[in-house]
Write a protein that holds these residues in place. Sequence first.
Motif, short mmCIF file in Angstrom:
data_model
loop_
_atom_site.label_atom_id
_atom_site.label_comp_id
_atom_site.label_asym_id
_atom_site.label_seq_id
_atom_site.Cartn_x
_atom_site.Cartn_y
_atom_site.Cartn_z
N LYS A 38 20.78 5.89 -8.27
CA LYS A 38 19.72 5.82 -7.28
C LYS A 38 18.44 5.35 -7.95
N PRO A 39 17.87 4.24 -7.44
CA PRO A 39 16.64 3.73 -8.05
C PRO A 39 15.45 4.63 -7.75
N ASP A 40 14.45 4.54 -8.60
CA ASP A 40 13.18 5.25 -8.38
C ASP A 40 12.42 4.48 -7.29
N ILE A 41 12.13 5.16 -6.20
CA ILE A 41 11.36 4.56 -5.10
C ILE A 41 10.16 5.43 -4.77
N SER A 42 9.71 6.19 -5.75
CA SER A 42 8.66 7.19 -5.53
C SER A 42 7.27 6.61 -5.29
N SER A 43 7.08 5.35 -5.60
CA SER A 43 5.79 4.70 -5.39
C SER A 43 6.03 3.22 -5.10
N ALA A 44 4.99 2.54 -4.67
CA ALA A 44 5.10 1.11 -4.41
C ALA A 44 5.50 0.37 -5.69
N GLY A 45 4.92 0.77 -6.81
CA GLY A 45 5.25 0.12 -8.08
C GLY A 45 6.69 0.34 -8.48
N LYS A 48 8.91 -1.74 -6.25
CA LYS A 48 8.83 -3.15 -6.66
C LYS A 48 9.75 -3.42 -7.84
N LYS A 49 9.74 -2.54 -8.84
CA LYS A 49 10.62 -2.69 -10.00
C LYS A 49 12.09 -2.64 -9.58
N ALA A 50 12.42 -1.70 -8.69
CA ALA A 50 13.80 -1.57 -8.22
C ALA A 50 14.26 -2.84 -7.50
N LEU A 51 13.38 -3.40 -6.68
CA LEU A 51 13.73 -4.62 -5.95
C LEU A 51 13.90 -5.82 -6.88
N LEU A 52 13.02 -5.92 -7.86
CA LEU A 52 13.14 -7.03 -8.81
C LEU A 52 14.40 -6.91 -9.66
N ALA A 53 14.84 -5.67 -9.94
CA ALA A 53 16.04 -5.44 -10.74
C ALA A 53 17.33 -5.59 -9.93
N ALA A 54 17.25 -5.42 -8.62
CA ALA A 54 18.45 -5.49 -7.77
C ALA A 54 19.02 -6.90 -7.74
N LYS A 55 20.34 -6.96 -7.72
CA LYS A 55 21.02 -8.27 -7.62
C LYS A 55 21.03 -8.78 -6.19
N LEU A 69 10.26 -7.55 5.47
CA LEU A 69 9.77 -8.84 4.99
C LEU A 69 8.28 -8.75 4.67
N SER A 70 7.53 -8.01 5.49
CA SER A 70 6.10 -7.85 5.21
C SER A 70 5.88 -6.93 4.00
N VAL A 71 6.77 -5.98 3.77
CA VAL A 71 6.66 -5.12 2.58
C VAL A 71 6.85 -5.96 1.32
N PHE A 72 7.81 -6.86 1.33
CA PHE A 72 8.02 -7.73 0.16
C PHE A 72 6.76 -8.56 -0.10
N GLU A 73 6.11 -9.00 0.99
CA GLU A 73 4.85 -9.74 0.85
C GLU A 73 3.76 -8.84 0.25
N LYS A 74 3.62 -7.61 0.78
CA LYS A 74 2.61 -6.67 0.28
C LYS A 74 2.80 -6.38 -1.20
N LEU A 75 4.07 -6.31 -1.62
CA LEU A 75 4.36 -6.03 -3.02
C LEU A 75 4.19 -7.26 -3.90
N GLY A 76 3.97 -8.42 -3.28
CA GLY A 76 3.78 -9.66 -4.02
C GLY A 76 5.06 -10.22 -4.62
N ILE A 77 6.21 -9.88 -4.03
CA ILE A 77 7.49 -10.32 -4.61
C ILE A 77 8.36 -11.10 -3.62
N ALA A 78 7.79 -11.52 -2.50
CA ALA A 78 8.57 -12.21 -1.47
C ALA A 78 9.30 -13.42 -2.06
N GLY A 79 8.63 -14.17 -2.86
CA GLY A 79 9.26 -15.36 -3.46
C GLY A 79 10.38 -15.00 -4.42
N GLU A 80 10.15 -13.96 -5.22
CA GLU A 80 11.17 -13.56 -6.20
C GLU A 80 12.43 -12.98 -5.57
N VAL A 81 12.29 -12.29 -4.44
CA VAL A 81 13.46 -11.65 -3.84
C VAL A 81 14.14 -12.51 -2.77
N LYS A 82 13.51 -13.58 -2.37
CA LYS A 82 14.03 -14.39 -1.26
C LYS A 82 15.50 -14.76 -1.45
#
Length: 173
Positions: A38-45, A48-55, A69-82
């Motif tokens: 189970k990834p750490d989802i305790s904070s926005a940061g 974000k790390k969990a999403l970037l690490a996910a395949k 989709l707006s959460v990915f934008e807020k986290l600044g990772i929309a492009g990386e996770v697309k």
Amino acid sequence: MAGPAIDEQIGLGKAVAGSRVDFAKSGTGVAVRKGAAKPDISSAGALKKALLAAKSIGYSTGPSGIYMLSVFEKLGIAGEVKGKLKQTPSGVFVGTLIASGETEIGFQQISELVHFAGIDYVGPLPGELQRMTMFSAGIHAGAKQVDAARALVKFITAPAAAPVIRKHGLEPA
């Protein structure tokens, strides 16, 4: 239905004006395949790390998916996770994608994840990213048993209904 959908039905004359009653609210939750770490989802940061690490990342066609989709934008990772995103077809639960291994992590209304076979519910989105959806009832304008409909609404909004509402991943309104 979601509260605004009941309001729309009232506006169209399909539900009785003034009959909307809010009874439960639900947030967006996170799940992984049964037995997976189970990834750490305790904070926005942490999220974000969990999403970037996910395949791969699953999300729904419903309101929670659009919101993600707006959460990915807020986290600044929309492009990386697309390239990792997989949206469910209409009517298919995100749990299906997670349980089958099509996605490593997934997002949907908590009530849709907590009892889904083959997955482990991790938890809700961190507070600063959470958005609640209000679910409401309304009385159909053509209802033949209006008193029974009112009794049902009274029943599902009574304090005694709260434990059942919580059991299903929702919060009483």
